[in-house]
Motif scaffolding. Structure first.
Motif, short mmCIF file in Angstrom:
data_model
loop_
_atom_site.label_atom_id
_atom_site.label_comp_id
_atom_site.label_asym_id
_atom_site.label_seq_id
_atom_site.Cartn_x
_atom_site.Cartn_y
_atom_site.Cartn_z
N ASP A 1 -3.75 10.49 -3.65
CA ASP A 1 -2.48 10.26 -4.07
C ASP A 1 -1.63 9.63 -2.82
O ASP A 1 -1.94 10.09 -1.70
N ASN A 2 -0.67 9.00 -3.00
CA ASN A 2 0.21 8.49 -2.03
C ASN A 2 -0.34 7.98 -0.86
O ASN A 2 -0.25 8.37 0.30
N LEU A 3 -1.30 6.95 -1.06
CA LEU A 3 -2.08 6.41 0.28
C LEU A 3 -1.10 5.44 0.84
O LEU A 3 -0.71 4.71 0.42
N SER A 4 -1.02 5.62 2.43
CA SER A 4 -0.18 4.67 3.16
C SER A 4 -1.29 4.25 4.23
O SER A 4 -1.62 5.10 4.93
N ILE A 5 -1.41 2.94 4.65
CA ILE A 5 -2.01 2.58 5.56
C ILE A 5 -1.30 1.51 6.42
O ILE A 5 -0.38 0.62 5.93
N THR A 6 -0.93 1.91 7.78
CA THR A 6 0.10 1.32 8.61
C THR A 6 -0.58 0.82 10.17
O THR A 6 -1.41 1.58 10.43
N THR A 7 -0.49 -0.43 10.12
CA THR A 7 -1.16 -0.86 11.36
C THR A 7 -0.04 -1.72 12.25
O THR A 7 0.98 -2.29 11.82
N ASN A 8 -0.08 -1.41 13.57
CA ASN A 8 1.10 -1.97 14.60
C ASN A 8 2.43 -1.76 14.05
O ASN A 8 3.38 -2.57 14.13
N GLN A 9 2.52 -0.75 13.49
CA GLN A 9 3.82 -0.25 12.98
C GLN A 9 4.27 -0.86 11.83
O GLN A 9 5.75 -0.82 11.42
N GLU A 10 3.53 -1.65 11.23
CA GLU A 10 3.74 -2.07 9.75
C GLU A 10 3.32 -1.78 8.85
O GLU A 10 1.94 -1.41 8.83
N ILE A 11 3.86 -1.51 7.59
CA ILE A 11 3.02 -0.90 6.24
C ILE A 11 2.12 -1.87 5.92
O ILE A 11 2.81 -3.07 5.30
N LEU A 12 0.84 -1.64 5.94
CA LEU A 12 -0.29 -2.77 5.29
C LEU A 12 -0.37 -2.52 3.98
O LEU A 12 -0.48 -3.35 2.96
N TYR A 13 -0.61 -1.28 3.42
CA TYR A 13 -0.63 -0.94 2.07
C TYR A 13 -0.14 0.34 1.73
O TYR A 13 -0.12 1.47 2.63
N GLN A 14 0.43 0.38 0.51
CA GLN A 14 1.00 1.36 0.13
C GLN A 14 0.45 1.65 -1.51
O GLN A 14 0.64 0.93 -2.26
N LYS A 15 -0.14 2.78 -1.89
CA LYS A 15 -0.84 3.04 -3.37
C LYS A 15 -0.33 4.39 -3.51
O LYS A 15 -0.82 5.22 -3.10
N ASN A 16 0.34 4.47 -4.73
CA ASN A 16 0.80 5.89 -5.48
C ASN A 16 -0.25 5.90 -6.54
O ASN A 16 -0.17 7.04 -7.44
N PHE A 17 -1.01 4.88 -7.09
CA PHE A 17 -1.92 4.76 -8.25
C PHE A 17 -1.29 5.13 -9.73
O PHE A 17 -1.99 5.60 -10.64
N ASP A 18 0.13 4.89 -9.77
CA ASP A 18 0.87 5.34 -11.03
C ASP A 18 0.64 4.09 -11.90
O ASP A 18 0.30 3.03 -11.41
#
Length: 624
Positions: A607-624
């Motif tokens: 849950d609450n997955l976050s992927i950040t690259t070069n200090q920018e959010i690439l993906y955010q997934k909370n699966f709701d």
């Protein structure tokens, strides 16, 4: 009974038995032959991607067939092929070059301009080498200024190729061509207030090793700018074009000076002569076979050509090289046109067969979201029955659409079916000689198994990962990542007594280099993140922890920072940091919950997955 009668009966019995045996043997041979002809070729594909597909193909050359506009009337058909670059030569023969360049832009492409040939008064004719290159330099500088200059056409990323087939048009030696090339580069570098552009060559008729070795050696020793190396290749056997690429890469001058330089075949096809093959399904199949062989060895492949010139005999199909007939005859797409339309349907990530294929060419792809696309073709006189399968796809309902390119077939009207999949998926395809097939497999069921989330809120959901489902896949479309963080909430759902490795994430290239992280369930449990480079683990951070409670949500974070030279693992607020000595690299995508070469062993909930690259959010997934 006389001896003669007994002998006669014996001979009669022997001959009868022999004829019967031969007849039976022939029938068995015919049966086995028929069986061999009908034998099914099977290709099973893993669902985990092996890297991004190198899309070398959406580039095209157009010859100087007519002085009037040729591309603009066919613009809708050309746009449908999604061209990236269109190359034109005879540049200085056109009375209005702007008109030609505008045609390319209107078709949705960028111009690739072959600086050719010598106009008067630079030379007495188009190909005679002038005694003084001053006029040529002025023309080159003016041309680049006109199209790349920010105060003029202001085009981005234009390619300028010096000359066209200098070993044929002008019969230049490599030394003579180098003097022309160097003069052109000096002129190009005088461009004022210009956008970035590329300049290269030599665009010779075929890969002549001695010729190009001499040119590259001269360019390398003089440190002359060479942004790309180009040549032409027309080979009935696509394997010979691949041999040309490998021959170039093995040249000493290439290894010493230009090993990282862009490689471009700026004219390509089956045969250089006019031929009925160019109007046939053979060229359509040849295209698929060649691109499958070449896609991992080149940067760009330019197909010659887009539109036919007009036939002197008034024929619509007259063996010309175009993908589309001349506008006089209604701009009819030829079979090869549809091969490129099919190739453009391929998804971004490549999947590969578990065993090498023979006689059948397949390019497989996925988007990592339970959608798959294949382009298939076959050589002549090979098995026509073909079965393609997916190993361990996510169970559910799948829609299969098959498009066929061949006589009496409509290339964009599919044969469709829906199937239910519990473990492996397979479908049969009838592949005729020189056929090209587009196969789309899409999962109609929801792509994720949803479960209760990390909070008690009714609308909160999480994704359930099991050993029978593929990991989550996220594309990383960034050329250079210096910093990244992968964080999520995780609740295990495995037997805590099992001593094994549970993979949280992986991002590696096809040879296995990259980053991965896992929980090691042992007598001394720990969370580990490591970086593998050239097959060796060069960086690793270890965080000892207590056993993971399968009824509890845990907060996990894995990160690296090449600027700070460190890797870090965080578990429920407890962290471990390791200083690094090398730069961490990522693959083309990241897998959450598993790896490419092992089963998904991180059975649990995320849950609450976050992927950040070069200090920018690439993906955010909370699966709701």
């Amino acid at each position: 009974m006389t001896k003669n009668k007994i002998l006669g009966l014996f001979i009669f019995f022997f001959l009868t038995t022999t004829v019967f045996s031969i007849t039976l043997l022939l029938k068995q041979t015919q049966f086995l032959g028929k069986f061999a002809e009908e034998k099914t070729t099977v290709a099973v594909y893993g669902i985990i991607p092996q890297g991004k597909i190198n899309r070398i193909w959406p580039n095209f050359s157009q010859g100087g067939e007519e002085q009037k506009p040729m591309l603009e009337p066919a613009s809708p058909l050309i746009q449908a092929l999604q061209p990236r670059y269109v190359r034109i030569d005879h540049l200085f023969d056109f009375p209005n070059l702007d008109l030609r360049v505008n045609e390319i832009i209107k078709a949705g492409a960028n111009p690739f301009l072959a600086l050719s040939y010598f106009p008067p008064p630079i030379s007495g004719d188009l190909t005679t080498f002038p005694s003084d290159l001053t006029g040529w330099q002025a023309l080159v500088q003016k041309t680049i200024q006109q199209y790349s200059g920010k105060n003029q056409k202001n085009l981005l990323g234009v390619y300028y190729e010096v000359w066209n087939e200098p070993d044929l048009f002008g019969k230049m030696t490599p030394e003579q061509y180098f003097s022309l090339y160097r003069a052109s580069v000096l002129a190009a570098e005088n461009c004022q207030n210009c956008n970035s552009f590329k300049i290269g060559g030599p665009a010779i008729t075929t890969l002549k090793k001695d010729w190009i070795e001499t040119f590259l050696r001269r360019a390398g020793e003089s440190k002359t700018r060479l942004d790309f190396i180009s040549w032409h290749s027309y080979q009935l056997n696509p394997g010979k074009t691949l041999t040309e690429v490998n021959n170039l890469k093995n040249l000493a001058s290439f290894k010493n000076h230009f090993a990282d330089t862009e490689l471009i075949i700026s004219e390509w096809g089956s045969v250089p002569e006019m031929s009925e093959l160019h109007d046939s399904y053979f060229d359509a199949s040849h295209t698929i076979v060649a691109i499958e062989k070449l896609k991992d060895s080149l940067n760009k492949l330019f197909t010659f050509e887009l539109v036919d010139g007009p036939s002197p005999e008034g024929k619509e199909f007259w063996g010309r090289w175009g993908l589309i007939t001349n506008q006089i005859y209604g701009l009819t797409p030829k079979p090869r046109y549809y091969s490129f339309a099919y190739l453009n349907k391929l998804l971004e990530l490549e999947i590969k067969p578990q065993e090498p294929l023979s006689g059948v060419t397949v390019i497989g792809s996925t988007d990592g979201k339970e959608n798959y696309c294949f382009v298939l073709s076959r050589e002549k006189e090979k098995p026509s029955n073909f079965e393609i399968g997916l190993k361990d796809p996510l169970p559910g309902i799948y829609q299969i659409n098959s498009y066929f390119l061949g006589p009496s077939r409509e290339p964009f009207i599919p044969e469709s079916k829906t199937i239910s999949v519990n473990n492996n998926l397979s479908t049969n395809i009838d592949l005729a000689a020189n056929a090209v097939v587009l196969l789309e497999i899409n999962r109609a069921s929801p792509a994720l198994v949803i479960a209760k989330g990390a909070t008690d809120l009714p609308q909160d959901s999480s994704a359930k990962l099991t050993i029978n489902t593929p990991p989550l896949i996220f594309l990383l479309n960034q050329p250079a990542v210096s910093q990244a963080e992968f964080s999520f909430l995780f609740k295990p759902n495995w037997n805590t007594l099992e001593k094994q490795k549970h993979i949280f994430l992986e991002s590696k290239n096809p040879v296995g280099d990259g980053i991965s992280a896992w929980y090691e369930n042992s007598d001394s449990p720990k969370i580990i993140s490591s970086f593998v480079n050239y097959g060796e683990t060069v960086e690793q951070v270890v965080l000892p922890i207590e056993f993971l409670d399968r009824n509890t949500w845990h907060n996990l974070s894995f990160s690296f920072d090449n600027n700070l030279k460190q890797m870090k693992v965080v578990f429920n607020g407890k962290e471990s940091i390791t200083k690094t000595t090398s730069n961490i690299k990522l693959g083309d995508f990241i897998l959450i919950g598993g790896s490419r070469r092992e089963n998904n062993s991180v059975e649990g909930f995320i849950d609450n997955l976050s992927i950040t690259t070069n200090q920018e959010i690439l993906y955010q997934k909370n699966f709701d």
